[in-house]
Design an enzyme around this catalytic site. Structure first.
Site, PDB file in Angstrom:
ATOM      1  N   HIS A  23       1.053  -1.067   0.141  1.00  0.00           N
ATOM      2  CA  HIS A  23       0.010   0.109   0.017  1.00  0.00           C
ATOM      3  C   HIS A  23       0.983   1.083   0.009  1.00  0.00           C
ATOM      4  CE1 HIS A  23      -3.967   1.767   1.258  1.00  0.00           C
ATOM      5  NE2 HIS A  23      -3.204   2.933   1.317  1.00  0.00           N
ATOM      6  N   HIS A  25       0.920   4.892  -2.186  1.00  0.00           N
ATOM      7  CA  HIS A  25       0.711   5.801  -3.340  1.00  0.00           C
ATOM      8  C   HIS A  25       1.806   6.585  -4.211  1.00  0.00           C
ATOM      9  CE1 HIS A  25      -3.738   5.699  -2.052  1.00  0.00           C
ATOM     10  NE2 HIS A  25      -3.249   5.556  -0.994  1.00  0.00           N
ATOM     11  N   ASP A  27       1.530   9.079  -5.858  1.00  0.00           N
ATOM     12  CA  ASP A  27       1.405  10.557  -5.995  1.00  0.00           C
ATOM     13  C   ASP A  27       1.709  10.936  -4.704  1.00  0.00           C
ATOM     14  OD1 ASP A  27      -1.041   9.208  -5.430  1.00  0.00           O
ATOM     15  OD2 ASP A  27      -1.982  11.100  -5.420  1.00  0.00           O
ATOM     16  N   HIS A 211      -9.756   0.943   0.145  1.00  0.00           N
ATOM     17  CA  HIS A 211      -9.417   1.778   1.368  1.00  0.00           C
ATOM     18  C   HIS A 211     -10.865   1.545   2.137  1.00  0.00           C
ATOM     19  CE1 HIS A 211      -6.353   3.626  -0.968  1.00  0.00           C
ATOM     20  NE2 HIS A 211      -5.873   4.244   0.234  1.00  0.00           N
ATOM     21  N   GLU A 214     -10.521   3.337   7.668  1.00  0.00           N
ATOM     22  CA  GLU A 214      -9.575   4.227   8.250  1.00  0.00           C
ATOM     23  C   GLU A 214     -10.230   5.447   8.573  1.00  0.00           C
ATOM     24  OE1 GLU A 214      -5.883   6.928   5.923  1.00  0.00           O
ATOM     25  OE2 GLU A 214      -7.678   6.160   4.881  1.00  0.00           O
TER      26      GLU A 214
END
Length: 372
Positions: A23, A25, A27, A211, A214
């Site tokens: 996991h 990202h 960006d 996701h 969270e």
């Protein structure tokens, strides 16, 4: 082995351990200096043009305790990832940074729909990232670091393009895209809004990670599992709301927690990020330790290395130093991550074979589990 008993050289041992990252990202992992250079070339204004100060700004801004505020930092990273050259550079550098940290396999996720402001098509975005990852892997190999990095395509859950992104993932399943995800603000944008996209993926036997758990609770996790058909949970830490430890050390699990644990659904836990967004009070009190003790399939990830000022080795080190984890715990969650990649079974077996125990002080060794 308690934190006080840990051997010297823990950080070096953790970096030397071949690691698996599920996991991360794309960006959210840029080098601050790269943001500064690309922003200057595109005319994008930044809070500061000093790379060190900018790196600190990202961490501070992301540490507000709010997921929406955390996500605002991506205005600046996305702004410099709108051209093929920018995407290739960011992807290439991500591979090199991961390799330097001892990562041997990573799944880089990003939302192609967020990289079209300069006119790139969705396929051109995927192609540019693939080229950058390939360049990075080649450069890392030439430097003695064998690493494999693949793509997970995310659709933004507050938008309506999940069908397009699901089709894009399927069109590139033989070209380095291994999974699908939905990302963005969790609360108020449930997986049910994207049910058609998830149905398309299930019909094509293509895996999804969502996701969930969270910024929102058990219902979000339930939808990720039962509506989206997710085979992994991005974060998933709120499943701890359905878990209680008795005074005698036994565990009482609710129906949903049993479903997650009994079916060995892996949790992609990102400790530092969870503290920043308010999903956990601290690393020491993070529910990941409880969930691991209760028998859940725990893996550790970085989420956004720039915003958290972190690496996978650092995340594992924080758990050792602040949450009382042992080297065996670290190796075990690394093996768990290797088993739950979106690779095929034979490739996962080969990846497990690459995971070796780090060097530890004499007298503290114990055999790590080798599971396939």
């Amino acid at each position: 082995m308690t934190p006080a008993d840990l051997p010297d050289g823990l950080d070096e041992a953790l970096r030397a351990l071949p690691k698996v990252l599920l996991h991360d990202h794309l960006d959210g992992g840029l080098r601050p200096a790269t943001v500064v250079e690309l922003a200057a070339a595109t005319g994008h204004d930044l809070p500061t043009t000093d790379p060190q100060e900018l790196g600190r700004w990202f961490v501070d801004a992301a540490g507000s305790g709010s997921l929406p505020r955390y996500l605002e930092t991506f205005v600046h990273t996305l702004a410099v990832m709108q051209t093929a050259d920018g995407l290739r550079r960011v992807a290439r550098e991500a591979v090199l940074d991961l390799a330097a940290d001892g990562v041997v396999y990573a799944e880089e996720r990003y939302a192609p729909e967020q990289h079209q402001q300069a006119g790139l098509t969705l396929q051109q975005v995927v192609d540019a990232v693939r080229e950058g990852l390939a360049e990075g892997m080649q450069l890392a190999a030439a430097d003695g670091h064998e690493i494999r990095v693949v793509q997970v395509l995310s659709a933004m859950r507050q938008a309506d393009r999940s069908g397009e992104i699901a089709a894009l993932a399927l069109a590139n399943r033989d070209a380095g895209v291994v999974g699908f995800d939905i990302a963005g603000p969790e609360e108020g944008f449930p997986p049910s809004l994207h049910a058609a996209a998830f149905r398309l993926l299930r019909d094509a036997s293509f895996p999804a990670t969502v996701h969930a758990g969270e910024a929102d609770g058990l219902d979000s996790i339930a939808q990720a599992l039962h509506v989206a058909g997710a085979v992994r949970l991005g974060h998933g830490v709120r499943v701890a709301d359905d878990v209680q430890e008795g005074p005698d050390g036994t565990w009482r699990l609710g129906v949903l927690a049993h479903w997650v644990r009994d079916r060995r659904v892996p949790l992609e836990v990102c400790p530092s990020s969870n503290v920043q967004t308010g999903a956990a009070a601290s690393v020491a009190e993070h529910p990941v330790t409880l969930l691991r003790r209760a028998g859940f399939e725990v893996t550790i990830s970085t989420d956004n290395r720039l915003q958290s000022g972190t690496s996978l080795s650092r995340e594992l080190g924080l758990l050792v130093r602040e949450a009382g984890w042992t080297i065996d715990d670290v190796v075990d969650v690394t093996l768990t991550a290797a088993q739950h990649t979106f690779l095929n079974y034979d490739e996962r077996r080969a990846l497990v074979d690459r995971i070796a125990r780090p060097e530890v002080a004499p007298g503290t060794e114990s055999p790590g589990r080798h599971r396939a």
